[in-house]
Design an enzyme around this catalytic site. Sequence first.
Site, PDB file in Angstrom:
ATOM      1  N   HIS A 149       1.409   8.670   6.854  1.00 18.03           N
ATOM      2  CA  HIS A 149       2.283   7.811   7.661  1.00 18.03           C
ATOM      3  C   HIS A 149       3.400   8.570   8.349  1.00 18.03           C
ATOM      4  O   HIS A 149       4.107   8.033   9.174  1.00 18.03           O
ATOM      5  CB  HIS A 149       2.919   6.728   6.790  1.00 18.03           C
ATOM      6  CG  HIS A 149       1.948   5.701   6.332  1.00 18.03           C
ATOM      7  ND1 HIS A 149       1.553   5.598   5.025  1.00 18.03           N
ATOM      8  CD2 HIS A 149       1.266   4.742   7.007  1.00 18.03           C
ATOM      9  CE1 HIS A 149       0.689   4.608   4.912  1.00 18.03           C
ATOM     10  NE2 HIS A 149       0.483   4.077   6.096  1.00 18.03           N
ATOM     11  N   LYS A 180       0.874  -1.180   0.000  1.00 13.83           N
ATOM     12  CA  LYS A 180       0.000   0.000   0.000  1.00 13.83           C
ATOM     13  C   LYS A 180       0.907   1.225   0.000  1.00 13.83           C
ATOM     14  O   LYS A 180       2.044   1.155   0.457  1.00 13.83           O
ATOM     15  CB  LYS A 180      -0.854   0.022   1.281  1.00 13.83           C
ATOM     16  CG  LYS A 180      -1.915  -1.054   1.360  1.00 13.83           C
ATOM     17  CD  LYS A 180      -3.177  -0.613   0.625  1.00 13.83           C
ATOM     18  CE  LYS A 180      -4.273  -1.649   0.700  1.00 13.83           C
ATOM     19  NZ  LYS A 180      -4.795  -1.833   2.049  1.00 13.83           N
ATOM     20  N   HIS A 219       2.324   6.995   2.479  1.00 13.42           N
ATOM     21  CA  HIS A 219       1.955   8.366   2.127  1.00 13.42           C
ATOM     22  C   HIS A 219       2.155   9.367   3.264  1.00 13.42           C
ATOM     23  O   HIS A 219       2.602   8.989   4.350  1.00 13.42           O
ATOM     24  CB  HIS A 219       0.514   8.403   1.614  1.00 13.42           C
ATOM     25  CG  HIS A 219      -0.486   7.847   2.586  1.00 13.42           C
ATOM     26  ND1 HIS A 219      -0.823   8.495   3.744  1.00 13.42           N
ATOM     27  CD2 HIS A 219      -1.194   6.688   2.567  1.00 13.42           C
ATOM     28  CE1 HIS A 219      -1.705   7.765   4.400  1.00 13.42           C
ATOM     29  NE2 HIS A 219      -1.948   6.663   3.707  1.00 13.42           N
TER      30      HIS A 219
HETATM   31  N1  ARG Z   1      -0.692  -1.348   9.865  1.00 12.52           N
HETATM   32  C1  ARG Z   1      -1.657  -0.600  10.605  1.00 12.52           C
HETATM   33  C2  ARG Z   1      -2.238   0.508   9.749  1.00 12.52           C
HETATM   34  O1  ARG Z   1      -1.607   0.955   8.811  1.00 12.52           O
HETATM   35  C3  ARG Z   1      -1.096   0.020  11.850  1.00 12.52           C
HETATM   36  C4  ARG Z   1      -0.561  -0.966  12.847  1.00 12.52           C
HETATM   37  C5  ARG Z   1      -0.641  -0.442  14.221  1.00 12.52           C
HETATM   38  N2  ARG Z   1      -0.055  -1.307  15.193  1.00 12.52           N
HETATM   39  C6  ARG Z   1      -0.661  -2.338  15.804  1.00 12.52           C
HETATM   40  N3  ARG Z   1       0.032  -3.051  16.645  1.00 12.52           N
HETATM   41  N4  ARG Z   1      -1.891  -2.640  15.566  1.00 12.52           N
HETATM   42  O2  ARG Z   1      -3.325   0.959  10.048  1.00 12.52           O
END
Ligand code: ARG
Length: 573
Positions: A133, A127, A130
């Site tokens: 982030h 993905k 961007h």
């Molecule tokens: N990958 C997730 C996102 O982009 C964020 C992860 C956050 N960390 C976790 N331990 N859930 O939304």
Amino acid sequence: MKDFRTAIAEIISGKVSEISLEEIEETIEIPQDSRMGDFAFPCFKLAKALRKAPPKIAEDIAEAVSASGVFDRVEAVNAYVNIFLPKNEIAEETLKTVLDEGDVFGTSGKGAGKTVIVEYSSPNIAKPFHIGHIRSTVIGNSLYKIFQALGYDMIRINHLGDYGTQFGKMICAYRRWGNREDVEKEPIKTLLGYYTKFHEESENDPSLEAEARSIFVKLENGEPEEVKLWQWFRDESLKEFNRVYKMLGIEFDSYNGESFYSDKMPRIEKELEDKGLLIESRGAQVVDLEEYGLGTALIKKSDGSSLYITRDIAAAVYRKETYDFYKNVYVVASQQTLHFQQLFKILELMGYEDASSGSIHVPFGLVSLEDGTMSTRHGRVVFLEDVLTSAVEKTREIIAEKNPDADNIDEIAAQVGIGAVVFNELSNNRIKDYTFKWETVLNFDGETGPYVQYTHARCASLLRRAGDAVVSKAKDLTNIDYRYIASENAHELIKLIYAYPTYVELAGEKYEPSVVTRHIIDIAQAFNRFYHDEHIITDNEDEKVAKIALVLATKTVIKNGLALLGISAPERM
Ligand code: ARG
């Protein structure tokens, strides 16, 4: 460093026994307006306990504090006791400490022997990486540096979103419409294209969804073909992410993302079941959290595939068992607040009280763009890499215009351009939503990164102009005549430098890097007032040495503060 606040609290405590020393210490304020003293003690709280009017109490306390002979001046004004520090004493204390400690000024051993995990960035594989982030990425990196400065043992984790049913879709789409060269050339954009195509096509052909699901089940079961493709998508995505991390100077100790926990989930599901926490709901397994006002958490889908929260439970248990953390900090957008509340509650119900109470969600608000919000689905994304690259280019143009014969302009443009974006990110309270605006980010005069870096470079230039002999005399500090740095401007600056370590601590307590950012802006502004109003490189040698000592201290504290934000401090710009 001598702690004047504690010294004041001890004197007051000798006079009043009705409230504790700690409470007195917490009550002592630093007035906004320094005509009200360097410290002030409001007496309202004591009125009830002492059954006296606050102004009368203030008078009595002022007398006692004054009698200690430690302070320049002590005044009772209404309900307040205003206390003025001896200027040369705080100046001497501050300069000695800063010049002696240098790079480590502002650090402490407070967290020694305790491990803090900071989880940040955590983008999703395949993905776009961007502008949204940037928040988790730089807030997390700064918290890592702040806790490290406070002496904690640190673990940095990038909990990559590298698992889930979407990978079934991606593999399915790649097999049908994809080709290798395209992915290698531009991995994320290409993979995203497949993903979008999958959604378009599946509207007409519902069998695609079923196919994707069965591919994901194969992936979870470790079928080599599927695993190989997934691994390749992951590697290609990481290459892109790493380019951005490199530009930002950001590193991680672990990239254990969601997939890492795939073989650790059966144990978690079993424990949930054994503890009677799992219930069936329409074929799926859930934990009912209604009585805590937290809804229900879906743990396992009806087709047997695991979910985001299940992987997070496994991750938290793994982290506790592997690192025995004191704190486990998640730097994740505020949209996921409910998710983390559910996670921490489930951990507690499972009997992992320590893991639960040591875990903290550090939320932050949204970034939007001037022309509206971003939307991955509508292709309105601004890639973080593009933002950083154009920040560097724009900065290069500004520098070339201001200072056409600057050497190593590329290096400076990179430090200032990227520093500007990061500083902007860390200058507001993290929970606030904000709009990304180029004019604010790159303004050299506002409360920005370039302004603070420029102040640091100005200090460096003053040291060069003063010359080595003066600088070494200043560093030596044996013969400083503190009367030369006793002006209002100098005193204000010294007090801010003196207070810096308490702001680092506060930033850690509040998980709020902007506390450091705001404080170094204050220091830069105070320094620039001093610089504009006073002559630093004078003919009077003693005066020059005293002032250069203050310039050295200012330069050190700005550099240390910027380092906590993950920003470099160029010597020239
Ligand atoms: N990958 C997730 C996102 O982009 C964020 C992860 C956050 N960390 C976790 N331990 N859930 O939304």
